[in-house]
Design an enzyme around this catalytic site. Structure first.
Site, PDB file in Angstrom:
ATOM      1  N   ASP A  11       4.174 -21.563   7.773  1.00  0.00           N
ATOM      2  CA  ASP A  11       5.610 -21.596   8.050  1.00  0.00           C
ATOM      3  C   ASP A  11       5.997 -23.031   8.378  1.00  0.00           C
ATOM      4  O   ASP A  11       5.387 -23.660   9.256  1.00  0.00           O
ATOM      5  CB  ASP A  11       5.954 -20.700   9.238  1.00  0.00           C
ATOM      6  CG  ASP A  11       5.812 -19.223   8.923  1.00  0.00           C
ATOM      7  OD1 ASP A  11       5.822 -18.869   7.728  1.00  0.00           O
ATOM      8  OD2 ASP A  11       5.687 -18.423   9.871  1.00  0.00           O
ATOM      9  N   ASP A 130      11.175  -8.911   4.706  1.00  0.00           N
ATOM     10  CA  ASP A 130      10.969  -8.871   6.154  1.00  0.00           C
ATOM     11  C   ASP A 130      11.364  -7.483   6.648  1.00  0.00           C
ATOM     12  O   ASP A 130      12.550  -7.163   6.762  1.00  0.00           O
ATOM     13  CB  ASP A 130      11.795  -9.953   6.844  1.00  0.00           C
ATOM     14  CG  ASP A 130      11.361 -11.351   6.437  1.00  0.00           C
ATOM     15  OD1 ASP A 130      10.190 -11.511   6.037  1.00  0.00           O
ATOM     16  OD2 ASP A 130      12.187 -12.279   6.507  1.00  0.00           O
TER      17      ASP A 130
END
Length: 257
Positions: A11, A130
């Site tokens: 990330d 997600d």
């Protein structure tokens, strides 16, 4: 049987690799290129890079580090973050990415998936989802703009419906990011992944929950996913990728060596 893949996830925020818990409270864990090179040397099958605030802040992945990663590693890698046009995707692929992944932009404009597939082929179009388990309704719901806690919102999509929709639109692979499990290292959500596996005709990558080598074994055997993505266990050197592959092979799982 196709060999299972081990996929470290990096990330990226403000030019650094970060990691949070359940998509919150991100901490800096290292620099992009050295971490990418380390994981490639350890035996990762591919890497995934998420510019986690790009979509929420209406910008696209920084191409400068994409090219530097491409120069340093010899394994495939996928990039995601704010990709909303064919031109943006083409530029990232030209800078060295092997695949591009879209998440929030596809929720805003599902036709983006079809346009990308038509232009570049299904094989390099990954959809990130997600997914959040809502206990009150006992359902899985899709969230958007999760890289910025202040911008995160719940969509109208249930996870199962969105999984089916993105496949109809032409995605070549799905990464299911299980938000409830993210960063807690308590194991992958086998129940949810198994449910999605039944709906999924394209490769499925499990994301969220890896804490031990046994967790990887369990998700491959019990959920029948094609690849397992993890972050904190690799960033914190809790698990070495080469040793993980040896363990999985000893457990009878077909793994790339």
């Amino acid at each position: 049987m196709l060999a299972k893949r081990i996929v470290p996830c990096l990330d990226v925020k403000d030019g650094c690799v970060v990691k949070g818990v359940q998509f919150r409270n991100h901490e800096i864990v290292g620099d992009i290129v050295p971490l990418a090179a380390r994981y490639a040397a350890e035996g990762a099958d591919e890497l995934v890079f998420y510019d986690i605030t790009a979509s929420a802040h209406d910008r696209v992945v920084d191409k400068s580090w994409v090219s530097r990663v491409a120069e340093q590693i010899d394994i495939p890698f996928c990039v995601a973050g704010g990709i909303k046009t064919i031109t943006q995707a083409r530029e990232l692929l030209a800078f060295g990415a092997d695949k591009i992944s879209v998440n929030s932009p596809a929720l805003s404009d599902p036709s983006l998936i079809s346009r990308l597939q038509d232009e570049f082929g299904r094989q390099c179009i990954v959809i990130g989802i997600d997914s959040f388990y809502d206990a009150a309704s006992d359902s899985y719901k899709v969230k958007q703009f999760t890289g910025d806690e202040a911008a995160t919102k719940e969509t109208a999509w249930y996870t199962q419906d969105w999984v089916e929709e993105v496949q109809k639109r032409g995605c070549g692979e799905i990464v299911l990011n299980v938000m409830n499990q993210d960063g807690v290292r308590g194991g992958y959500d086998i129940k949810q992944l198994s449910l999605v596996r039944q709906l999924c005709d394209v490769p499925l990558i499990a994301s969220g929950g890896a804490g031990t080598m046994a967790h990887f074994r369990d998700v491959f055997i019990d959920a029948k996913v094609d690849a397992a993505l993890a972050a904190s266990v690799f960033h914190k050197a809790i698990i070495n990728i080469g040793e993980l592959k040896q363990y999985l092979a000893a457990e009878g799982i077909a793994i790339r060596r």
